[in-house]
Design a protein around this motif. Structure first.
Motif, short mmCIF file in Angstrom:
data_model
loop_
_atom_site.label_atom_id
_atom_site.label_comp_id
_atom_site.label_asym_id
_atom_site.label_seq_id
_atom_site.Cartn_x
_atom_site.Cartn_y
_atom_site.Cartn_z
N GLU A 124 56.96 -25.20 -3.50
CA GLU A 124 57.07 -24.31 -2.35
C GLU A 124 56.84 -22.90 -2.86
O GLU A 124 57.49 -22.46 -3.81
N VAL A 125 55.88 -22.23 -2.24
CA VAL A 125 55.44 -20.93 -2.73
C VAL A 125 55.60 -19.89 -1.65
O VAL A 125 55.01 -20.03 -0.57
N PRO A 126 56.37 -18.82 -1.92
CA PRO A 126 56.44 -17.72 -0.95
C PRO A 126 55.32 -16.72 -1.27
O PRO A 126 55.17 -16.28 -2.41
N LEU A 127 54.51 -16.41 -0.29
CA LEU A 127 53.47 -15.39 -0.45
C LEU A 127 53.90 -14.18 0.37
O LEU A 127 53.96 -14.23 1.60
N VAL A 128 54.21 -13.09 -0.34
CA VAL A 128 54.73 -11.89 0.28
C VAL A 128 53.59 -10.91 0.52
O VAL A 128 52.84 -10.59 -0.40
N PHE A 129 53.49 -10.45 1.75
CA PHE A 129 52.49 -9.44 2.11
C PHE A 129 53.26 -8.18 2.50
O PHE A 129 53.95 -8.15 3.51
N ARG A 171 45.32 -3.02 8.91
CA ARG A 171 45.06 -2.06 9.98
C ARG A 171 46.17 -2.07 11.03
O ARG A 171 46.56 -1.02 11.54
N LYS A 172 46.69 -3.25 11.33
CA LYS A 172 47.75 -3.39 12.33
C LYS A 172 49.15 -3.14 11.76
O LYS A 172 50.13 -3.16 12.49
N GLY A 173 49.25 -2.95 10.44
CA GLY A 173 50.54 -2.72 9.80
C GLY A 173 51.39 -3.97 9.70
O GLY A 173 52.61 -3.89 9.61
N GLU A 174 50.75 -5.12 9.70
CA GLU A 174 51.49 -6.39 9.65
C GLU A 174 51.96 -6.69 8.23
O GLU A 174 51.21 -6.55 7.28
N GLU A 175 53.21 -7.10 8.13
CA GLU A 175 53.81 -7.51 6.86
C GLU A 175 54.59 -8.80 7.09
O GLU A 175 54.92 -9.12 8.23
N GLY A 176 54.88 -9.50 6.02
CA GLY A 176 55.69 -10.70 6.15
C GLY A 176 55.54 -11.61 4.95
O GLY A 176 54.75 -11.35 4.04
N THR A 177 56.31 -12.68 4.97
CA THR A 177 56.27 -13.69 3.91
C THR A 177 55.91 -15.02 4.53
O THR A 177 56.48 -15.43 5.53
N VAL A 178 54.94 -15.68 3.91
CA VAL A 178 54.52 -17.02 4.32
C VAL A 178 55.06 -17.99 3.28
O VAL A 178 54.78 -17.83 2.09
N LEU A 179 55.85 -18.95 3.69
CA LEU A 179 56.35 -19.96 2.77
C LEU A 179 55.50 -21.21 2.95
O LEU A 179 55.40 -21.75 4.05
N LEU A 230 48.02 -13.14 8.39
CA LEU A 230 48.68 -13.33 7.09
C LEU A 230 48.82 -14.81 6.75
O LEU A 230 48.63 -15.20 5.60
N ASP A 231 49.11 -15.63 7.75
CA ASP A 231 49.20 -17.07 7.51
C ASP A 231 47.85 -17.63 7.07
O ASP A 231 47.78 -18.44 6.13
N ASN A 249 48.97 -14.98 -7.74
CA ASN A 249 48.87 -13.54 -7.52
C ASN A 249 47.54 -12.96 -7.99
O ASN A 249 47.09 -11.95 -7.48
N ARG A 250 46.92 -13.59 -8.94
CA ARG A 250 45.60 -13.13 -9.42
C ARG A 250 44.52 -13.27 -8.35
O ARG A 250 43.49 -12.63 -8.43
N HIS A 251 44.75 -14.11 -7.38
CA HIS A 251 43.76 -14.40 -6.33
C HIS A 251 44.17 -13.80 -4.99
O HIS A 251 43.56 -14.07 -3.97
N ARG A 252 45.17 -12.96 -5.02
CA ARG A 252 45.77 -12.39 -3.83
C ARG A 252 44.89 -11.31 -3.22
O ARG A 252 44.25 -10.56 -3.92
N PHE A 253 44.90 -11.24 -1.91
CA PHE A 253 44.26 -10.15 -1.17
C PHE A 253 45.05 -9.91 0.10
O PHE A 253 45.84 -10.75 0.52
#
Length: 83
Positions: free
Chosen positions: A74-79, A15-23, A48-49, A4-8
């Motif tokens: 296995e890491v979930p990255l939530v955007f 801009r497109k309003g895209e959200e999601g979780t990448v596992l 996001l991927d 999470n410290r390296h998250r962006f």
């Protein structure tokens, strides 16, 4: 928390309003570098991927205690635009 410290959030996805979780499944070298990563479940957004992969690469080298505990994870990255 280390990742999470390296998250962006990618600006084009924001801009497109895209959200999601990448596992992502990741494995480490004994030196704490990212050895491999594989998207197990896509967020449905290419931006996001791709960002998830970049975040994992930026997080290296990983802490020794993490690498000693897990050879892979296995890491979930939530955007989310709400957070």
């Amino acid at each position: 928390s280390w990742i999470n410290r390296h998250r962006f959030y990618p600006s084009d996805a924001r801009r497109k309003g895209e959200e999601g979780t990448v596992l992502v499944r990741i494995s480490f070298t004994s030196a704490g570098d990212l050895e491999t990563y594989r998207v197990i479940r896509s967020s449905g957004s290419n931006a996001l991927d791709r960002a998830a992969a970049e975040i994992l690469k930026r997080s290296a080298p990983y802490p020794a205690e993490l690498v000693a505990t897990f050879s892979h994870a296995e890491v979930p990255l939530v955007f989310s635009l709400r957070s």
